[in-house]
Design a protein around this motif. Structure first.
Motif, PDB file in Angstrom:
ATOM      1  N   ALA A  40     -53.127 -47.315  67.769  1.00 16.36           N
ATOM      2  CA  ALA A  40     -54.529 -47.339  68.178  1.00 16.36           C
ATOM      3  C   ALA A  40     -54.602 -47.536  69.689  1.00 16.36           C
ATOM      4  O   ALA A  40     -53.662 -48.051  70.300  1.00 16.36           O
ATOM      5  N   PRO A  41     -55.718 -47.147  70.302  1.00 14.52           N
ATOM      6  CA  PRO A  41     -55.850 -47.305  71.756  1.00 14.52           C
ATOM      7  C   PRO A  41     -55.635 -48.754  72.189  1.00 14.52           C
ATOM      8  O   PRO A  41     -56.211 -49.676  71.608  1.00 14.52           O
ATOM      9  N   GLY A  42     -54.777 -48.937  73.185  1.00 17.56           N
ATOM     10  CA  GLY A  42     -54.526 -50.267  73.714  1.00 17.56           C
ATOM     11  C   GLY A  42     -53.617 -51.135  72.860  1.00 17.56           C
ATOM     12  O   GLY A  42     -53.418 -52.318  73.176  1.00 17.56           O
ATOM     13  N   LYS A  43     -53.079 -50.563  71.790  1.00 19.15           N
ATOM     14  CA  LYS A  43     -52.208 -51.347  70.900  1.00 19.15           C
ATOM     15  C   LYS A  43     -50.827 -50.720  70.826  1.00 19.15           C
ATOM     16  O   LYS A  43     -50.634 -49.549  71.155  1.00 19.15           O
ATOM     17  N   VAL A  44     -49.877 -51.500  70.359  1.00 14.82           N
ATOM     18  CA  VAL A  44     -48.532 -50.983  70.204  1.00 14.82           C
ATOM     19  C   VAL A  44     -48.440 -50.156  68.928  1.00 14.82           C
ATOM     20  O   VAL A  44     -49.251 -50.308  68.011  1.00 14.82           O
ATOM     21  N   ARG A  45     -47.438 -49.291  68.897  1.00 11.74           N
ATOM     22  CA  ARG A  45     -47.214 -48.488  67.710  1.00 11.74           C
ATOM     23  C   ARG A  45     -46.769 -49.407  66.567  1.00 11.74           C
ATOM     24  O   ARG A  45     -45.928 -50.286  66.757  1.00 11.74           O
ATOM     25  N   GLU A  46     -47.326 -49.167  65.379  1.00  9.43           N
ATOM     26  CA  GLU A  46     -47.003 -50.038  64.256  1.00  9.43           C
ATOM     27  C   GLU A  46     -46.592 -49.235  63.032  1.00  9.43           C
ATOM     28  O   GLU A  46     -47.032 -48.099  62.822  1.00  9.43           O
ATOM     29  N   PHE A  47     -45.769 -49.851  62.223  1.00 12.39           N
ATOM     30  CA  PHE A  47     -45.293 -49.257  60.985  1.00 12.39           C
ATOM     31  C   PHE A  47     -46.428 -49.161  59.964  1.00 12.39           C
ATOM     32  O   PHE A  47     -47.246 -50.074  59.843  1.00 12.39           O
ATOM     33  N   VAL A  48     -46.456 -48.049  59.232  1.00 14.63           N
ATOM     34  CA  VAL A  48     -47.438 -47.860  58.175  1.00 14.63           C
ATOM     35  C   VAL A  48     -46.748 -47.765  56.814  1.00 14.63           C
ATOM     36  O   VAL A  48     -47.061 -48.510  55.900  1.00 14.63           O
ATOM     37  N   ALA A  49     -45.814 -46.827  56.678  1.00  9.67           N
ATOM     38  CA  ALA A  49     -45.149 -46.606  55.391  1.00  9.67           C
ATOM     39  C   ALA A  49     -43.838 -45.877  55.617  1.00  9.67           C
ATOM     40  O   ALA A  49     -43.674 -45.174  56.612  1.00  9.67           O
ATOM     41  N   ALA A  50     -42.912 -46.046  54.666  1.00  8.75           N
ATOM     42  CA  ALA A  50     -41.625 -45.361  54.744  1.00  8.75           C
ATOM     43  C   ALA A  50     -41.139 -45.035  53.343  1.00  8.75           C
ATOM     44  O   ALA A  50     -41.530 -45.678  52.363  1.00  8.75           O
ATOM     45  N   ALA A 106     -38.030 -48.252  58.240  1.00  5.32           N
ATOM     46  CA  ALA A 106     -38.922 -49.199  57.582  1.00  5.32           C
ATOM     47  C   ALA A 106     -39.131 -50.497  58.361  1.00  5.32           C
ATOM     48  O   ALA A 106     -40.096 -51.218  58.085  1.00  5.32           O
ATOM     49  N   THR A 107     -38.265 -50.795  59.306  1.00  2.19           N
ATOM     50  CA  THR A 107     -38.359 -52.092  59.969  1.00  2.19           C
ATOM     51  C   THR A 107     -38.385 -52.028  61.494  1.00  2.19           C
ATOM     52  O   THR A 107     -38.517 -53.062  62.141  1.00  2.19           O
ATOM     53  N   THR A 108     -38.292 -50.838  62.076  1.00  2.00           N
ATOM     54  CA  THR A 108     -38.297 -50.735  63.536  1.00  2.00           C
ATOM     55  C   THR A 108     -39.160 -49.564  63.968  1.00  2.00           C
ATOM     56  O   THR A 108     -39.648 -48.797  63.147  1.00  2.00           O
ATOM     57  N   THR A 109     -39.347 -49.424  65.272  1.00  7.18           N
ATOM     58  CA  THR A 109     -40.007 -48.231  65.831  1.00  7.18           C
ATOM     59  C   THR A 109     -38.989 -47.406  66.598  1.00  7.18           C
ATOM     60  O   THR A 109     -39.324 -46.723  67.559  1.00  7.18           O
ATOM     61  N   ARG A 110     -37.723 -47.458  66.150  1.00  9.63           N
ATOM     62  CA  ARG A 110     -36.648 -46.771  66.872  1.00  9.63           C
ATOM     63  C   ARG A 110     -36.093 -45.590  66.087  1.00  9.63           C
ATOM     64  O   ARG A 110     -34.928 -45.210  66.261  1.00  9.63           O
ATOM     65  N   SER A 111     -36.912 -44.983  65.229  1.00  8.88           N
ATOM     66  CA  SER A 111     -36.456 -43.801  64.508  1.00  8.88           C
ATOM     67  C   SER A 111     -36.013 -42.729  65.494  1.00  8.88           C
ATOM     68  O   SER A 111     -36.547 -42.616  66.598  1.00  8.88           O
ATOM     69  N   HIS A 112     -35.039 -41.935  65.049  1.00  4.97           N
ATOM     70  CA  HIS A 112     -34.437 -40.986  65.972  1.00  4.97           C
ATOM     71  C   HIS A 112     -35.361 -39.814  66.305  1.00  4.97           C
ATOM     72  O   HIS A 112     -35.329 -39.293  67.417  1.00  4.97           O
ATOM     73  N   TYR A 113     -36.167 -39.400  65.333  1.00  2.00           N
ATOM     74  CA  TYR A 113     -37.031 -38.234  65.535  1.00  2.00           C
ATOM     75  C   TYR A 113     -38.492 -38.596  65.280  1.00  2.00           C
ATOM     76  O   TYR A 113     -38.803 -39.359  64.359  1.00  2.00           O
ATOM     77  N   TRP A 114     -39.367 -37.998  66.103  1.00  2.00           N
ATOM     78  CA  TRP A 114     -40.801 -38.258  66.009  1.00  2.00           C
ATOM     79  C   TRP A 114     -41.588 -36.958  66.109  1.00  2.00           C
ATOM     80  O   TRP A 114     -41.194 -36.043  66.829  1.00  2.00           O
ATOM     81  N   GLY A 115     -42.713 -36.932  65.384  1.00  2.00           N
ATOM     82  CA  GLY A 115     -43.663 -35.844  65.580  1.00  2.00           C
ATOM     83  C   GLY A 115     -44.539 -36.124  66.784  1.00  2.00           C
ATOM     84  O   GLY A 115     -44.424 -37.170  67.427  1.00  2.00           O
ATOM     85  N   GLN A 116     -45.422 -35.194  67.070  1.00  2.00           N
ATOM     86  CA  GLN A 116     -46.261 -35.311  68.255  1.00  2.00           C
ATOM     87  C   GLN A 116     -47.486 -36.184  68.015  1.00  2.00           C
ATOM     88  O   GLN A 116     -48.156 -36.576  68.966  1.00  2.00           O
TER      89      GLN A 116
END
Length: 124
Positions: A40-50, A106-116
């Motif tokens: 969300a604007p002004g917030k850090v990226r957060e996990f939703v589901a895996a 499931a526990t980090t924001t360091r996944s190797h690949y990301w969509g746009q």
């Protein structure tokens, strides 16, 4: 390399539903755990589901449990996120992610690949 492309975002009223899809191409899709994140604007990226590579174990953030469902179709190289009972606080850019490690997705924001990323806006 794995390429990820999200679709299905948009504007919906509070209480409504949306279904996000992520199409993967490149390496063997079934080798990768997949996840959804949001920012969300002004917030850090957060996990939703895996979801694991096999489609068995699934994981959810507490804020979406019981409302969101993640699923995958290895034959079609897609992962989906069904979002029900949407709330204004679900408004964010949603990202699809892939990694060979389920725990990384499931526990980090360091996944190797990301969509746009794709915008989801929930109006009150």
């Amino acid at each position: 390399q794995v390429q990820l492309v999200e679709s299905g975002g948009g504007l919906v009223q509070s209480g409504g539903s949306l279904r996000l899809s992520c199409a993967a191409s490149g390496r063997t899709f079934s080798d990768y755990a997949m996840g959804w994140f949001r920012q969300a604007p002004g917030k850090v990226r957060e996990f939703v589901a895996a979801i694991s590579w096999s489609g068995g174990p699934t994981y959810y953030a507490d804020s979406v449990k019981g409302r969101f469902t993640i699923s995958r179709g290895n034959a079609k190289n897609t992962v989906s996120l069904q979002m029900n009972s949407l709330k204004p606080e679900d408004t964010a850019v949603y990202y699809c992610a892939a990694d060979q490690s389920t725990s990384v997705v499931a526990t980090t924001t360091r996944s190797h690949y990301w969509g746009q990323g794709i915008q989801v806006t929930v109006s009150s």
